[in-house]
Design a protein around this motif. Sequence first.
Motif, PDB file in Angstrom:
ATOM      1  N   PHE A  18     -41.861 -17.519-103.173  1.00 24.73           N
ATOM      2  CA  PHE A  18     -40.813 -18.483-103.503  1.00 24.73           C
ATOM      3  C   PHE A  18     -39.518 -17.701-103.651  1.00 24.73           C
ATOM      4  O   PHE A  18     -39.530 -16.477-103.723  1.00 24.73           O
ATOM      5  CB  PHE A  18     -41.098 -19.193-104.831  1.00 24.73           C
ATOM      6  CG  PHE A  18     -42.413 -19.900-104.894  1.00 24.73           C
ATOM      7  CD1 PHE A  18     -42.790 -20.829-103.950  1.00 24.73           C
ATOM      8  CD2 PHE A  18     -43.293 -19.648-105.936  1.00 24.73           C
ATOM      9  CE1 PHE A  18     -43.990 -21.486-104.024  1.00 24.73           C
ATOM     10  CE2 PHE A  18     -44.493 -20.303-106.024  1.00 24.73           C
ATOM     11  CZ  PHE A  18     -44.850 -21.222-105.070  1.00 24.73           C
ATOM     12  N   ILE A  19     -38.412 -18.417-103.753  1.00 22.60           N
ATOM     13  CA  ILE A  19     -37.142 -17.754-104.021  1.00 22.60           C
ATOM     14  C   ILE A  19     -37.232 -17.129-105.408  1.00 22.60           C
ATOM     15  O   ILE A  19     -37.532 -17.808-106.384  1.00 22.60           O
ATOM     16  CB  ILE A  19     -35.969 -18.743-103.929  1.00 22.60           C
ATOM     17  CG1 ILE A  19     -35.836 -19.248-102.496  1.00 22.60           C
ATOM     18  CG2 ILE A  19     -34.676 -18.105-104.410  1.00 22.60           C
ATOM     19  CD1 ILE A  19     -34.820 -20.337-102.314  1.00 22.60           C
ATOM     20  N   GLY A  20     -37.023 -15.829-105.490  1.00 19.17           N
ATOM     21  CA  GLY A  20     -37.095 -15.127-106.761  1.00 19.17           C
ATOM     22  C   GLY A  20     -38.475 -14.640-107.134  1.00 19.17           C
ATOM     23  O   GLY A  20     -38.669 -14.101-108.215  1.00 19.17           O
ATOM     24  N   LEU A  21     -39.475 -14.816-106.251  1.00 17.91           N
ATOM     25  CA  LEU A  21     -40.837 -14.373-106.536  1.00 17.91           C
ATOM     26  C   LEU A  21     -41.408 -13.690-105.293  1.00 17.91           C
ATOM     27  O   LEU A  21     -41.546 -14.310-104.249  1.00 17.91           O
ATOM     28  CB  LEU A  21     -41.715 -15.552-106.930  1.00 17.91           C
ATOM     29  CG  LEU A  21     -43.151 -15.234-107.297  1.00 17.91           C
ATOM     30  CD1 LEU A  21     -43.220 -14.340-108.522  1.00 17.91           C
ATOM     31  CD2 LEU A  21     -43.919 -16.514-107.562  1.00 17.91           C
ATOM     32  N   LEU A  22     -41.687 -12.389-105.407  1.00 12.84           N
ATOM     33  CA  LEU A  22     -42.178 -11.597-104.293  1.00 12.84           C
ATOM     34  C   LEU A  22     -43.542 -11.007-104.623  1.00 12.84           C
ATOM     35  O   LEU A  22     -43.830 -10.721-105.788  1.00 12.84           O
ATOM     36  CB  LEU A  22     -41.203 -10.453-103.995  1.00 12.84           C
ATOM     37  CG  LEU A  22     -39.755 -10.863-103.730  1.00 12.84           C
ATOM     38  CD1 LEU A  22     -38.850  -9.661-103.811  1.00 12.84           C
ATOM     39  CD2 LEU A  22     -39.635 -11.514-102.390  1.00 12.84           C
TER      40      LEU A  22
END
Length: 68
Positions: A18-22
């Motif tokens: 997700f955006i901000g989660l890698l």
Amino acid sequence: MTNKRICPICNSKMKQQFIGLLHCKCGISYHKDLGYFKRNENMIFVLERKKIGKKIKQVPVIRYKKDK
């Protein structure tokens, strides 16, 4: 914007869930608020809808499974 996060353990590129989660294949994750952390089996990564001002945005949230 390109993903330039490199895993501090195995030095491979981290993939964006997700955006901000890698995530990395070695079990390390990065969250923009938490920083780097090790994933557990009881973690669930979800998008949660939050009202920010007049807009409803989806933000990544980490939840935990309840043990039986």
